[in-house]
Scaffold this motif. Structure first.
Motif, PDB file in Angstrom:
ATOM      1  N   THR A   1      -6.947   1.235   0.612  1.00 46.47           N
ATOM      2  CA  THR A   1      -6.430  -0.042   0.107  1.00 46.47           C
ATOM      3  C   THR A   1      -6.146  -1.005   1.250  1.00 46.47           C
ATOM      4  OG1 THR A   1      -5.435   1.086  -1.792  1.00 46.47           O
ATOM      5  CG2 THR A   1      -4.604  -1.110  -1.262  1.00 46.47           C
ATOM      6  N   GLN A   2      -5.583  -0.493   2.337  1.00 42.97           N
ATOM      7  CA  GLN A   2      -5.318  -1.339   3.503  1.00 42.97           C
ATOM      8  C   GLN A   2      -6.613  -1.906   4.071  1.00 42.97           C
ATOM      9  OE1 GLN A   2      -3.204   1.268   6.120  1.00 42.97           O
ATOM     10  NE2 GLN A   2      -1.406   1.395   4.806  1.00 42.97           N
TER      11      GLN A   2
ATOM     12  N   ARG B   1      -3.839   4.949   0.265  1.00 42.01           N
ATOM     13  CA  ARG B   1      -3.234   3.901   1.091  1.00 42.01           C
ATOM     14  C   ARG B   1      -4.189   3.337   2.136  1.00 42.01           C
ATOM     15  NH1 ARG B   1       2.748   6.686   2.119  1.00 42.01           N
ATOM     16  NH2 ARG B   1       3.354   6.728  -0.094  1.00 42.01           N
TER      17      ARG B   1
ATOM     18  N   ALA C   1      -4.751   1.080  -7.271  1.00 42.15           N
ATOM     19  CA  ALA C   1      -5.202   0.497  -6.013  1.00 42.15           C
ATOM     20  C   ALA C   1      -5.698  -0.926  -6.223  1.00 42.15           C
ATOM     21  CB  ALA C   1      -6.297   1.364  -5.404  1.00 42.15           C
TER      22      ALA C   1
ATOM     23  N   SER D   1       2.034   0.997   8.621  1.00 43.42           N
ATOM     24  CA  SER D   1       2.350   1.527   7.306  1.00 43.42           C
ATOM     25  C   SER D   1       3.109   2.849   7.402  1.00 43.42           C
ATOM     26  CB  SER D   1       1.056   1.722   6.507  1.00 43.42           C
ATOM     27  OG  SER D   1       1.319   2.303   5.257  1.00 43.42           O
TER      28      SER D   1
ATOM     29  N   SER E   1       0.829  -1.213   0.000  1.00 41.78           N
ATOM     30  CA  SER E   1       0.000   0.000   0.000  1.00 41.78           C
ATOM     31  C   SER E   1       0.861   1.260   0.000  1.00 41.78           C
ATOM     32  CB  SER E   1      -0.944   0.011   1.203  1.00 41.78           C
ATOM     33  OG  SER E   1      -0.225   0.029   2.417  1.00 41.78           O
TER      34      SER E   1
END
Length: 250
Positions: free
Chosen positions: A50-51, A47, A131, A182, A39
């Motif tokens: 997407t996570q 990000r 993504a 992240s 990500s």
């Protein structure tokens, strides 16, 4: 209903639940590291989303597989024989996932150690990742880790409700930890290489298990914890050195 009430009042069931939650969280670390690294290759605005999608897909897969526990249990039965060695569907899934993880980790390592001109060319390719491309790669690893996770759960308890609660609790823990992990990886470039080396080790362990050579996960996680401890000491040493250099300049 009587069955659930019996489980709620059974101390052994609570002990099994606690043990299984811890085990699922530990097994989920591998998945979480991969999601975080992948990500971070996306624009910052994409990000977190997407996570969340990657982790929720992991939850859906695990719950769907739990609904077919009897079928999952049969995955350990030999389905293919090559060169005198029997491979189950679980072995083939682990082999495929391990090879994918080794390829992905090696590719990312090459990108991080490539010369500047080559890295700039590779960077153009990274920006092109969408993504959904990231989510598709996350989904591949979700399948591998989900099968391994559910087989572990089946081996630890026979109570399906306990498995459901443990899986949901572990995935929720992953959901809360994903963004901080992240950001930490993104802010500390040296951590990226360490995390990639973890994925490489995990990939090799999956390949070994696919060939029937079981490697105790306690050894793997102990080595990972020691490596993380050494890197944390290095980070503290670098910060102390930077502070001393700043004071000396004044």
């Amino acid at each position: 209903m009587d069955y659930l009430l019996t489980l709620v009042t059974d101390p052994a069931a609570w002990a099994a639940l606690l043990t299984l939650v811890v085990m699922e969280v530990v097994l989920g670390i591998d998945n979480l590291i991969f999601i975080s690294i992948l990500s971070n290759k996306l624009p910052e605005a994409q990000r977190a989303r997407t996570q969340r999608i990657g982790i929720m897909l992991a939850l859906v897969l695990r719950l769907a597989l739990l609904g077919t526990v009897a079928w999952i249990a049969q995955l350990t039965q030999p389905a293919l024989t090559l060169f005198g060695h029997g491979f189950s569907w679980r072995d083939l899934i682990l082999l495929g996932g391990g090879l994918f993880l080794v390829w992905k980790a090696t590719r990312e390592m090459h990108h991080h150690v490539a010369p500047a001109d080559e890295a700039q060319g590779a960077a153009g390719k990274v920006v092109q990742m969408t993504a959904w491309a990231a989510i598709s790669q996350i989904l591949v690893l979700d399948i591998v880790f989900s099968v391994d996770s559910i087989i572990t759960a089946v081996g630890m308890t026979e109570h399906v409700p306990i498995m459901f609660v443990a899986v949901i609790a572990a995935v929720m823990a992953m959901l809360f930890a994903a963004h901080p992990l992240s950001r930490f990886i993104d802010r500390n470039p040296t951590i990226v290489m360490l995390a990639l080396s973890f994925l490489l080790v995990i990939g090799m362990a999956l390949i070994a298990e696919g060939f029937g050579s079981h490697i105790p996960k306690a050894y793997i996680y102990a080595a990972m914890a020691f490596s993380a401890f050494v890197e944390a000491m290095n980070m503290l040493a670098r910060r102390a050195h930077a502070k001393r250099a700043a004071v000396a300049k004044q």
